[in-house]
Enzyme design. Sequence first.
Site, PDB file in Angstrom:
ATOM      1  N   GLY A  53      39.307  55.621  53.812  1.00  0.00           N
ATOM      2  CA  GLY A  53      39.440  56.768  52.911  1.00  0.00           C
ATOM      3  C   GLY A  53      40.551  57.674  53.416  1.00  0.00           C
ATOM      4  O   GLY A  53      40.909  57.606  54.598  1.00  0.00           O
ATOM      5  N   CYS A  80      38.219  51.593  59.209  1.00  0.00           N
ATOM      6  CA  CYS A  80      39.128  52.738  59.286  1.00  0.00           C
ATOM      7  C   CYS A  80      38.336  54.054  59.185  1.00  0.00           C
ATOM      8  O   CYS A  80      37.604  54.381  60.103  1.00  0.00           O
ATOM      9  CB  CYS A  80      40.218  52.615  58.223  1.00  0.00           C
ATOM     10  SG  CYS A  80      41.589  53.724  58.521  1.00  0.00           S
ATOM     11  N   TYR A  81      38.416  54.766  58.062  1.00  0.00           N
ATOM     12  CA  TYR A  81      37.628  55.995  57.941  1.00  0.00           C
ATOM     13  C   TYR A  81      36.143  55.692  58.209  1.00  0.00           C
ATOM     14  O   TYR A  81      35.445  56.470  58.862  1.00  0.00           O
ATOM     15  CB  TYR A  81      37.800  56.592  56.532  1.00  0.00           C
ATOM     16  CG  TYR A  81      36.999  57.854  56.292  1.00  0.00           C
ATOM     17  CD1 TYR A  81      37.562  59.103  56.545  1.00  0.00           C
ATOM     18  CD2 TYR A  81      35.688  57.803  55.809  1.00  0.00           C
ATOM     19  CE1 TYR A  81      36.830  60.271  56.330  1.00  0.00           C
ATOM     20  CE2 TYR A  81      34.952  58.956  55.589  1.00  0.00           C
ATOM     21  CZ  TYR A  81      35.530  60.186  55.854  1.00  0.00           C
ATOM     22  OH  TYR A  81      34.809  61.330  55.647  1.00  0.00           O
ATOM     23  N   HIS A 167      42.555  47.384  59.071  1.00  0.00           N
ATOM     24  CA  HIS A 167      42.040  46.902  57.784  1.00  0.00           C
ATOM     25  C   HIS A 167      41.924  45.370  57.772  1.00  0.00           C
ATOM     26  O   HIS A 167      42.914  44.681  57.547  1.00  0.00           O
ATOM     27  CB  HIS A 167      42.962  47.365  56.646  1.00  0.00           C
ATOM     28  CG  HIS A 167      42.844  48.828  56.373  1.00  0.00           C
ATOM     29  ND1 HIS A 167      41.932  49.355  55.492  1.00  0.00           N
ATOM     30  CD2 HIS A 167      43.500  49.877  56.910  1.00  0.00           C
ATOM     31  CE1 HIS A 167      42.035  50.669  55.478  1.00  0.00           C
ATOM     32  NE2 HIS A 167      42.981  51.020  56.338  1.00  0.00           N
ATOM     33  N   GLU A 169      40.660  43.636  55.535  1.00  0.00           N
ATOM     34  CA  GLU A 169      40.702  43.118  54.155  1.00  0.00           C
ATOM     35  C   GLU A 169      42.108  42.821  53.649  1.00  0.00           C
ATOM     36  O   GLU A 169      42.276  42.163  52.635  1.00  0.00           O
ATOM     37  CB  GLU A 169      39.988  44.104  53.208  1.00  0.00           C
ATOM     38  CG  GLU A 169      40.698  45.441  52.960  1.00  0.00           C
ATOM     39  CD  GLU A 169      40.433  46.500  54.038  1.00  0.00           C
ATOM     40  OE1 GLU A 169      40.105  46.129  55.178  1.00  0.00           O
ATOM     41  OE2 GLU A 169      40.597  47.703  53.742  1.00  0.00           O
ATOM     42  N   SER A 221      45.172  40.955  22.916  1.00  0.00           N
ATOM     43  CA  SER A 221      46.594  41.271  23.047  1.00  0.00           C
ATOM     44  C   SER A 221      47.454  40.023  22.912  1.00  0.00           C
ATOM     45  O   SER A 221      48.668  40.105  22.832  1.00  0.00           O
ATOM     46  CB  SER A 221      46.849  41.884  24.417  1.00  0.00           C
ATOM     47  OG  SER A 221      46.718  40.874  25.402  1.00  0.00           O
ATOM     48  N   GLY A 223      47.174  37.823  25.281  1.00  0.00           N
ATOM     49  CA  GLY A 223      47.223  37.381  26.674  1.00  0.00           C
ATOM     50  C   GLY A 223      45.858  36.939  27.184  1.00  0.00           C
ATOM     51  O   GLY A 223      44.870  36.866  26.433  1.00  0.00           O
ATOM     52  N   VAL A 224      45.824  36.680  28.482  1.00  0.00           N
ATOM     53  CA  VAL A 224      44.648  36.088  29.117  1.00  0.00           C
ATOM     54  C   VAL A 224      43.503  37.104  29.278  1.00  0.00           C
ATOM     55  O   VAL A 224      42.357  36.838  28.911  1.00  0.00           O
ATOM     56  CB  VAL A 224      45.045  35.539  30.515  1.00  0.00           C
ATOM     57  CG1 VAL A 224      43.833  35.093  31.293  1.00  0.00           C
ATOM     58  CG2 VAL A 224      46.035  34.402  30.363  1.00  0.00           C
ATOM     59  N   ASP A 225      43.831  38.282  29.813  1.00  0.00           N
ATOM     60  CA  ASP A 225      42.776  39.222  30.196  1.00  0.00           C
ATOM     61  C   ASP A 225      41.902  39.629  28.997  1.00  0.00           C
ATOM     62  O   ASP A 225      40.677  39.651  29.086  1.00  0.00           O
ATOM     63  CB  ASP A 225      43.373  40.486  30.833  1.00  0.00           C
ATOM     64  CG  ASP A 225      44.287  40.156  31.995  1.00  0.00           C
ATOM     65  OD1 ASP A 225      44.186  39.034  32.519  1.00  0.00           O
ATOM     66  OD2 ASP A 225      45.109  41.007  32.369  1.00  0.00           O
ATOM     67  N   SER A 226      42.550  39.964  27.881  1.00  0.00           N
ATOM     68  CA  SER A 226      41.756  40.435  26.749  1.00  0.00           C
ATOM     69  C   SER A 226      40.929  39.289  26.160  1.00  0.00           C
ATOM     70  O   SER A 226      39.816  39.518  25.677  1.00  0.00           O
ATOM     71  CB  SER A 226      42.637  41.086  25.685  1.00  0.00           C
ATOM     72  OG  SER A 226      43.614  40.186  25.243  1.00  0.00           O
ATOM     73  N   LYS A 366      43.966  38.936  39.127  1.00  0.00           N
ATOM     74  CA  LYS A 366      44.400  37.981  38.105  1.00  0.00           C
ATOM     75  C   LYS A 366      43.890  36.554  38.347  1.00  0.00           C
ATOM     76  O   LYS A 366      43.416  35.892  37.424  1.00  0.00           O
ATOM     77  CB  LYS A 366      45.934  37.972  38.054  1.00  0.00           C
ATOM     78  CG  LYS A 366      46.496  37.269  36.859  1.00  0.00           C
ATOM     79  CD  LYS A 366      46.494  38.190  35.673  1.00  0.00           C
ATOM     80  CE  LYS A 366      46.871  37.497  34.397  1.00  0.00           C
ATOM     81  NZ  LYS A 366      46.917  38.471  33.292  1.00  0.00           N
TER      82      LYS A 366
END
Length: 510
Positions: A53, A80-81, A167, A169, A221, A223-226, A366
């Site tokens: 954070g 970290c934090y 970190h 991650e 849209s 595209g893929v996401d929608s 993605k």
Amino acid sequence: MNKVIILDFGSQYTQLIARRIRELKIYAEIHPYNVSLSFLKKESPQALILSGGPQSVYEEGAPLISPEIFHLGIPVLGICYGAQLIAHLLGGEVVPAKKREYGLAELKVIDQSGLLHGLDRISQVWMSHGDLVKKIPANFLITGITANTRAAVIENTVYKIFGVQFHPEVTHTIEGKKILSNFLFKLAGLKPEWSISNFLENKVKEIKEKVGQAKVIAGLSGGVDSLVASLIVHQAVGHRLICLFVDNGLLRKGQYETALKTFRKRYGLNIVTIKACDRFINNLKGVISPERKRKIIGRTFIEIFEEQARKFKGVDFLAQGTIYPDVIESTPVKGPSARIKSHHNVGGLPTKLPFKLLEPLRELFKDEVRQLGLELGIDREFLEQHPFPGPGLAVRIIGEVTPERLSILREADNILLQEIKKAGLYEKLWQAFAVLLPVKSVGIMGDQRTYQQVVVLRLVESLDGLTANWFPAPNELLAKVASRIVNEVAGVNRVVYDITTKPPATIEWE
Ligand code: XMP
């Protein structure tokens, strides 16, 4: 099912922690740091992670948790934090570092029996902190140090409380995943049981409960996401989902028609098509500012959705294919992750929406969305298409968007795509597209002087769109594309190649 709860203290990497845990096949949920103890007891996760954070634990108003969390018997990893918080709350001392430490560091592993099991003696880690733990709490051991941070890793193996100053991650921490898996499997005793089909199952259940008997509209849209988001909602609410596919005139050549054909042929979605090219172009008349373009397009979409929703009574929800990178790049927070641009499906929306939002992909990257797409039966070829921004070609036409300029860009872009595909490079690239500049340059064609527009080619490689490298395209390919564009697209006499990475540039030009 095994579950990890990540308490979020505002780090820009919190979602990345969740992602890494998902990669290790464990279910993870992110909650605000201030959820109640009774909530945690009820949820009874097998492990807790305290995220990083931007604040300092000793500052007034810093986000804190009850020290009782450490007595719940749940293994805790502070990052970290989060690590500083462990020290601060358990009797240690956190102080400002002499010098803010940002970037790569070498971790020297002192003790391999716990969190650092199986790590190299010296391991590269990524740091980003302005404070450090000066005194560790009683009954903790320092098991890893770096040149500037003595307590880089602290462990209490009896109570199973661990802290890392760096970190794990982020991919720059080379053995970060090993550290997380040591914590989850070896120390907290979790089992790798989670999969993307669990995610789908849970999301469908969650949406069912949330929506009840209401109707949902979703914007497709092209595209893929929608499409992935719509198919998830469709599994949850069936025919009560109405998909709106708006032709805004800002798509690539043939994109609307091809996508509509695919959508119609498969999936059994209830699709309403809306032709709105003129409306978008009119609203964009005279607009040059990238952020204004994004806002106007977001608003125009919402106006159309509202009009359509009125036709179908009982629409309470709007489903969107927002993915995690859209969220971070649009979030106006203090600290390092300032708003970069308003992705139209998050930051570009009006603040007051007449719908409640459903964003089933909000925590995914993605490649995870593509995996989910496969699970939902979408063709691999459709899923592998390059990302395309919500505001479409409007943010690839620098300066005013006019029908003439759209047509020029569409043709140039289409030539680029054809050649990229012919060269077998499409799958290798994150994105490849053309941009139209608002400048003219002098050229010569036959014996005539020309004074025409300039097209930029942008080809990038990336893992998640958050950072990107320009692609060193073969000279022959660039030469072919440039020659075809200046010969076949009326109004263009110059083609240039964009050789900037992200950062400092962004992938799109606006
Ligand atoms: P930038 O240009 O910020 O883009 O480096 C990162 C990735 O996000 C895509 N992008 C968008 N996607 N809505 C979207 O759904 C948007 O408004 C939007 N703007 C950028 C961009 O194409 C790239 O892949």
